[in-house]
Design a protein around this motif. Structure first.
Motif, PDB file in Angstrom:
ATOM      1  N   ASP A   1      40.537  23.165 -59.740  1.00 18.78           N
ATOM      2  CA  ASP A   1      40.125  22.050 -60.483  1.00 18.78           C
ATOM      3  C   ASP A   1      39.417  22.483 -61.911  1.00 18.78           C
ATOM      4  OD1 ASP A   1      40.909  20.637 -58.503  1.00 18.78           O
ATOM      5  OD2 ASP A   1      38.964  19.443 -58.087  1.00 18.78           O
TER       6      ASP A   1
ATOM      7  N   ALA B   1      41.849  23.957 -64.243  1.00 17.40           N
ATOM      8  CA  ALA B   1      42.901  22.863 -64.745  1.00 17.40           C
ATOM      9  C   ALA B   1      42.256  22.123 -66.016  1.00 17.40           C
ATOM     10  CB  ALA B   1      43.227  21.937 -63.720  1.00 17.40           C
TER      11      ALA B   1
ATOM     12  N   ASN C   1      46.115  24.727 -58.097  1.00 15.08           N
ATOM     13  CA  ASN C   1      45.552  23.724 -57.623  1.00 15.08           C
ATOM     14  C   ASN C   1      43.803  23.998 -57.841  1.00 15.08           C
ATOM     15  OD1 ASN C   1      47.450  21.986 -56.670  1.00 15.08           O
ATOM     16  ND2 ASN C   1      47.784  23.272 -55.150  1.00 15.08           N
TER      17      ASN C   1
ATOM     18  N   LEU D   1      47.574  20.767 -62.203  1.00 16.99           N
ATOM     19  CA  LEU D   1      46.883  21.587 -60.963  1.00 16.99           C
ATOM     20  C   LEU D   1      48.020  22.388 -60.404  1.00 16.99           C
ATOM     21  CD1 LEU D   1      44.895  18.994 -59.095  1.00 16.99           C
ATOM     22  CD2 LEU D   1      44.102  20.796 -60.410  1.00 16.99           C
TER      23      LEU D   1
END
Length: 330
Positions: A185, A188, A183, A178
């Motif tokens: 989602d 990622a 960060n 992440l």
């Protein structure tokens, strides 16, 4: 690198030309054979013994020998600087994650998060001599452990994975990184999927385990042929729901999974001679002979049966799941 191969070639050519010129000067000053003087000059520049060249006695000859000594010192300095630059360049490249030594049968960890340290610790505890290569984009090494190497780069790119010798590794773990995607989602998970596709394309025989954040993306990893898929948070959520009804269960699970903490969970190949026996017979045999508890088995098509009836014949068993203080040899 301070001196490249081209620079070294220039130095060597210059050395030959300079030796020939000194040979000509020495021949004119003191006589003798030109080619003999040339090879003596070349030899003594390399060994820094210019005083023994030719027939000493003339001022002009002594002056030439002095120049040869200076040339020898310069050449020695260049060689030392070249070797030193190679040495420090290699150290710098490895420290900054640009290069690692030639490895094979190692474990590749793509991406990094808070579970990375625990994964590396457990792997080192179980197999201290097996090298590990971490591939992630960071400003500094994410972990400093012996036999753990780092490649600084985008682990979704084939050229970066080849630097980590993915074509020769034994297994790969892809973590949800992440931090490298702000960060996010969704990004990622797509990063994980792209990494798996790149790894499988380089080495289709590798055993891969990948971590996802959203369960909806599982199908993409299944199509890519990933061997193990872990949904972040799902495992811990299942444990929490169970321990709320079964107090102390978390300690049992932790003991089974933690390396070096009592009996551990192992997956071992089912011997052919076991497949003619029942589950109960093999369970008793393993406990009596190996102090090992059989808790289930897995078929070739991936079906897992835990604690089946003791009368079940293990003719379809491909692997056994056991609890033991150390991995049993069957």
């Amino acid at each position: 690198m301070f001196f490249g191969l081209k620079t070294l070639l220039v130095i060597l050519v210059s050395l030959v030309v300079l030796s020939f010129l000194f040979g000509v000067l020495l021949t004119n000053a003191e006589g003798g054979n030109l080619f003999v003087n040339f090879f003596e000059v070349l030899l003594y520049i390399l060994t820094n013994k210019a005083a023994s060249i030719g027939n000493a006695g003339t001022l002009q000859g002594d002056l030439i020998r002095g120049l040869i000594s200076i040339a020898s010192l310069l050449f020695t300095g260049f060689v030392i600087a070249w070797i030193t630059s190679i040495f420090f360049d290699r150290i710098l490249r490895r420290f900054s994650g640009m290069e690692i030594p030639q490895l094979s049968n190692h474990t590749l960890i793509c991406g990094w998060n808070e579970t990375g340290n625990l994964i590396v610790f457990n792997m080192i505890e179980e197999s201290p001599d097996s090298p590990i290569v971490v591939v992630c984009e960071r400003n500094s090494r994410p972990i400093n452990r012996e036999n753990v190497y780092w490649i600084n780069g985008d682990f979704t790119k084939p050229e970066v994975l080849r630097k980590a010798h993915a074509h020769r590794c034994e297994s790969a773990i892809v973590l949800s990184d992440l931090e490298s995607v702000g960060n996010n989602d969704k990004i990622a998970d797509w990063q994980t999927i792209l990494a798996v596709l790149a790894i499988e394309n380089i080495n289709s025989k590798i055993h891969t385990a990948a971590e996802l954040i959203n369960n909806s993306n599982r199908v993409h990893l299944e199509h890519a042929g990933v061997d193990e898929i872990i949904i972040r948070g799902e495992f811990s959520g299942n444990i929490l729901s169970r321990v709320s009804q079964n107090r102390g269960l978390s300690k049992v699970i932790s003991t089974m999974l933690n390396v070096g903490d009592g009996a551990e969970l192992y997956k071992i190949k089912c011997p052919e001679n076991y497949k003619k026996s029942s589950y109960g017979e093999i369970h008793n045999k393993l406990y009596k002979e190996k102090f090992t508890s059989l808790i289930g088995y897995e078929t070739k098509d991936g079906q897992i049966f835990l604690s089946p009836s003791g009368n079940v014949i293990l003719d379809e068993a491909d692997h056994l799941y056991v609890l033991s203080d150390e991995k049993p040899l069957l």
